[in-house]
Design an enzyme around this catalytic site. Structure first.
Site, PDB file in Angstrom:
ATOM      1  N   TYR A   1       0.787  -1.232   0.000  1.00  0.00           N
ATOM      2  CA  TYR A   1       0.000   0.000   0.000  1.00  0.00           C
ATOM      3  C   TYR A   1       0.820   1.282   0.000  1.00  0.00           C
ATOM      4  O   TYR A   1       0.376   2.294  -0.520  1.00  0.00           O
ATOM      5  CB  TYR A   1      -0.964   0.004   1.195  1.00  0.00           C
ATOM      6  CG  TYR A   1      -2.061  -1.004   1.044  1.00  0.00           C
ATOM      7  CD1 TYR A   1      -3.189  -0.728   0.278  1.00  0.00           C
ATOM      8  CD2 TYR A   1      -1.976  -2.248   1.644  1.00  0.00           C
ATOM      9  CE1 TYR A   1      -4.202  -1.659   0.119  1.00  0.00           C
ATOM     10  CE2 TYR A   1      -2.975  -3.197   1.493  1.00  0.00           C
ATOM     11  CZ  TYR A   1      -4.084  -2.900   0.724  1.00  0.00           C
ATOM     12  OH  TYR A   1      -5.073  -3.827   0.553  1.00  0.00           O
ATOM     13  N   ILE A   2       1.988   1.268   0.617  1.00  0.00           N
ATOM     14  CA  ILE A   2       2.835   2.469   0.640  1.00  0.00           C
ATOM     15  C   ILE A   2       3.736   2.456  -0.588  1.00  0.00           C
ATOM     16  O   ILE A   2       4.458   1.485  -0.820  1.00  0.00           O
ATOM     17  CB  ILE A   2       3.693   2.517   1.925  1.00  0.00           C
ATOM     18  CG1 ILE A   2       2.795   2.606   3.164  1.00  0.00           C
ATOM     19  CG2 ILE A   2       4.667   3.683   1.885  1.00  0.00           C
ATOM     20  CD1 ILE A   2       3.549   2.457   4.473  1.00  0.00           C
TER      21      ILE A   2
END
Length: 761
Positions: free
Chosen positions: A719-720
């Site tokens: 996600y990052i």
């Protein structure tokens, strides 16, 4: 399948078609499997700068420069690509080649690094075709079942019984888990026993008894046999383990890599999953069911039309052979428990997986250009007269603000996990004026429990959605589903889904958290701050984990380590005062802590330190004896070596006794043995080193406790945007090895090479 299943599908990954690629020369290996090697056609004419567009990238020299979005290729003519300006001037002035200008012979690693395919330096990543040519050696199947020794039996109704091999294998799956929490789960027991009886019936039943009741089954003999096997495996010498590992790697080598467009690429999960008992996550209704053995007939292979088909195991045939160059998998099959499709894909560090990740994060970055318009629109629709619009707007708000997944319908035999669209009446509790309590099972049966304040209009809408005649079991959002939601999202941005919102909000949150970090402190302190920022994202995405069984023991071990370092520091300060009592008057605060530790605490620490030292001595002796047992020596040589080891062991124990006597005497008298080299200055330097170690270990402890219930890796990997981690590394001068494991450094090589200290999401 990997934990990142919900990422952008790999079949969406496209690559630029390469026309002048290396010609594949196929040869047959001894076992009949095809192997690939590259034979590059030598062009008869030289390429101009424009013509090199069709030459494979790995054959061209490029010089990339980091940009805000993605690296661009800085083209250079082949004649000058390998010559620096300094050397050019030398060549023009001095016709003779100097010794230092002679070509340097590259090592194998350097040559491989130069040949590495840098897909991120392409201008276009959006063409129709995923690959032009694909060649691989298939998959590795688990070994066939080996029946248990005749004396190891299942006990039924207190009597040993013989089982057909297929049923014995299934019984063994349960026996191996006998002392686990799974085997104590009634649902697990019920599902296992039902499938066990079915396999037993299919294979002629048990000749010694009619097995009908789970409670009468005793798996202890099997369990003890498996435990004994584990112990024997642990006792294997390091040399033997190394030999076994090398043989395994040699056998697997040809499956680890494939030829993608004539380029060697790594394959991910090339092993077919062995049979066993399905465990699932959380309270899964199918836990304990039998995962059947996958046969070649169940498997579909995907490769080029002209590529040799890997031979299946003897007596078998492949289920199907495909030549679909619009998808990025090499093999597939359907497993029997959930009916889901399993794929053999390219490895995480492959070019296709890298392209998929890159596109996913770039799509999330695109969202920032329209997020304001989306928010303005859904806030207006929160008061719409149409119930569908209200539900659409409320769901979008929850996905945007609280990073909920979209959710979808589940069948009765699946775990009761939900997302935004599948929230039911009982999953939220409303507390006026605008507090909402969420309580439901999310992905992987992880509980989502949060008490949050929401927009007053959102609170009002949720109250309307729960209004009578709705009752527990009814859906809150009964007018929409994920397809409706995603269609609404894509009216703003093609390819926009709820997952993109999660990725955007995760990366945006990480960027904001990094902006708050001051560039000060040690590397370890900066890593802790980075992990704290990562933890904020993990909490947003509800990436929880169960506290491990070893967590408390690990925390206690670190606490004891800190106590022992503090004791050693206090001893050093006492030694300083023993040499110069006036030091205490000069700096009372520096020596203040020597009175903080009580006699009882100090005595316990000394006993623990001595006990640990003795355990180290004993373990070292055990290892040396074990190693001796596997050395190829004569009987006399072994006896002599054994006597030497015993003498060394005795010597160490005697030194330990002397140390124990010294510690006890120093504790009793308060006077310490000081060597001539241990001056006050030297002792003070030792104190400073210990204080640094205490500080670093305390940071490690805090990090361990803070992250005990939060899974940092899920958000960091999926996600990052990895370029944020690279930016942090370069801006805060933290080695990337501290933030990314070796596997992640390979997976995100594109991010490491393309982002600088000024990169922003």
């Amino acid at each position: 399948m990997s934990s990142s299943e919900e990422e952008t599908p790999l079949n969406a990954v496209k690559r630029k078609r390469v026309t002048n690629r290396p010609e594949l020369v196929l040869s047959e290996s001894e076992d009949g499997l095809a192997t690939g090697s590259e034979k590059v056609k030598t062009p008869t004419t030289s390429f101009s700068e424009d013509e090199t567009e069709d030459v494979p990238l790995k054959k061209r020299k490029t010089n990339s420069k980091a940009t805000q979005s993605r690296p661009r290729v800085k083209k250079e003519s082949q004649s000058s690509a390998s010559v620096s300006p300094r050397k050019k001037s030398q060549q023009s002035k001095e016709p003779k080649i100097k010794k230092e200008d002679t070509p340097k012979v590259k090592t194998e690693d350097e040559a491989e690094e130069e040949e590495k395919y840098k897909w991120w330096e392409q201008q276009d990543l959006n063409d129709e075709i995923v690959w032009d040519t694909l060649e691989h050696n298939g998959v590795i199947f688990p070994p066939d079942y080996e029946p248990l020794p005749s004396h190891v039996k299942l006990i039924y109704d207190k009597k040993p019984v013989s089982l057909p091999p297929a049923a014995e294998e299934v019984a063994g799956f349960f026996a191996a888990l006998l002392e686990s929490d799974h085997a104590k789960n009634p649902t697990f027991q019920k599902n296992f026993f039902a499938d066990f009886l079915e396999v037993l019936k299919e294979n002629g039943g048990c000749p010694d008894a009619e097995i009908t009741e789970f409670e009468k089954c005793d798996f202890s003999q099997m369990f003890e046999y498996f435990q004994k096997q584990k112990e024997e495996k642990k006792a294997i010498s390091p040399q033997e383990k190394k030999r076994i590992k090398q043989e395994k790697e040699k056998m697997e080598e040809k499956y680890k890599f494939c030829l993608l467009n004539g380029r060697k690429e790594q394959v991910g999960n090339f092993r077919v999953e062995p049979p066993g008992l399905f465990r699932g996550r959380g309270a899964h209704p199918k836990t304990g069911k039998l995962k059947k053995r996958v046969q070649p007939e169940d498997i579909t292979l995907n490769l080029s039309k002209d590529a040799p088909i890997p031979p299946p195991p003897e007596g078998h045939q492949w289920g199907e052979i495909k030549h679909d160059n619009t998808v990025a998998w090499l093999a597939m099959w359907r497993e029997n428990v959930l009916g889901s499709v399993k794929y053999v894909r390219f490895a995480q560090n492959s070019s296709l997986k890298g392209m998929s990740d890159f596109k996913k994060f770039e799509k999330a970055r695109e969202l920032k250009n329209c997020i304001d318009a989306i928010r303005k629109d859904y806030r207006a629709k929160l008061k719409s007269e149409l119930m569908m619009d209200r539900q659409l707007a409320t769901a979008t708000y929850l996905i945007d603000v609280f990073a909920l997944r979209a959710g979808g319908e589940k069948s009765e035999d699946e775990a009761d996990t939900v997302g935004c669209c599948s929230l039911r009446y009982e999953h939220i509790f409303l507390k006026p004026p605008n507090t909402v309590v969420f309580d439901f099972l999310g992905k992987d049966s992880i509980r989502f429990y949060q008490e949050v304040e929401v927009d007053p209009q959102v609170f009002k809408n949720l109250r309307i959605f729960k209004k009578s005649p709705k009752k527990p079991g009814d859906n809150l959002f009964d007018r929409i589903d994920p397809s409706v939601l995603n269609k609404y999202f894509q009216s703003y941005l093609p390819g926009l889904t709820a997952k993109v919102f999660r990725t955007y909000n995760a990366s945006k949150t990480m960027q904001d958290q990094i902006d708050l970090i001051k560039n000060e402190g040690t590397v370890n302190e900066k890593v802790v701050k980075f992990n704290a920022a990562n933890r904020t994202v993990a909490i947003l995405c509800n990436h929880q984990r169960t506290v491990s069984k070893n967590h408390e023991a690990g925390v206690q071990k670190i606490n004891e380590k800190i106590e022992e370092m503090i004791w050693r520091k206090i001893v050093l300060k006492r030694m300083m005062l023993q040499q110069d009592k006036s030091l205490r008057k000069k700096d009372f605060k520096y020596f203040e802590e020597i009175d903080d530790m009580s006699k009882e605490e100090e005595q316990k620490i000394i006993e623990r330190v001595l006990q640990k030292e003795k355990e180290k001595i004993e373990k070292r002796y055990e290892r040396e004896l074990l190693k001796l047992g596997y050395e190829e020596l004569t009987k006399d040589e072994k006896a002599k070596k054994k006597d030497e080891l015993a003498a060394d062991h005795k010597s160490r124990l005697e030194k330990h006794k002397e140390l124990e006597k010294t510690y006890k005497n120093e504790f009793k008298t308060g006077t310490y043995e000081i060597k001539p080299t241990q001056t006050v200055e030297k002792l003070q330097q030792q104190v400073e080193k210990i204080e640094t170690r205490i500080k670093n270990t305390s940071l490690q402890l805090k990090d361990k406790e803070d992250n005990s219930q939060v899974a940092l890796n899920t958000s960091k990997i999926n996600y990052i945007d990895p370029r944020l981690t690279v930016m942090f590394s370069k801006k805060f001068e933290v080695p990337i090895e501290k933030l990314f494991t070796k596997t992640l450094r390979e997976k995100f090589a594109w991010a490491i090479e393309s982002a600088d200290e000024n990169w922003r999401f």
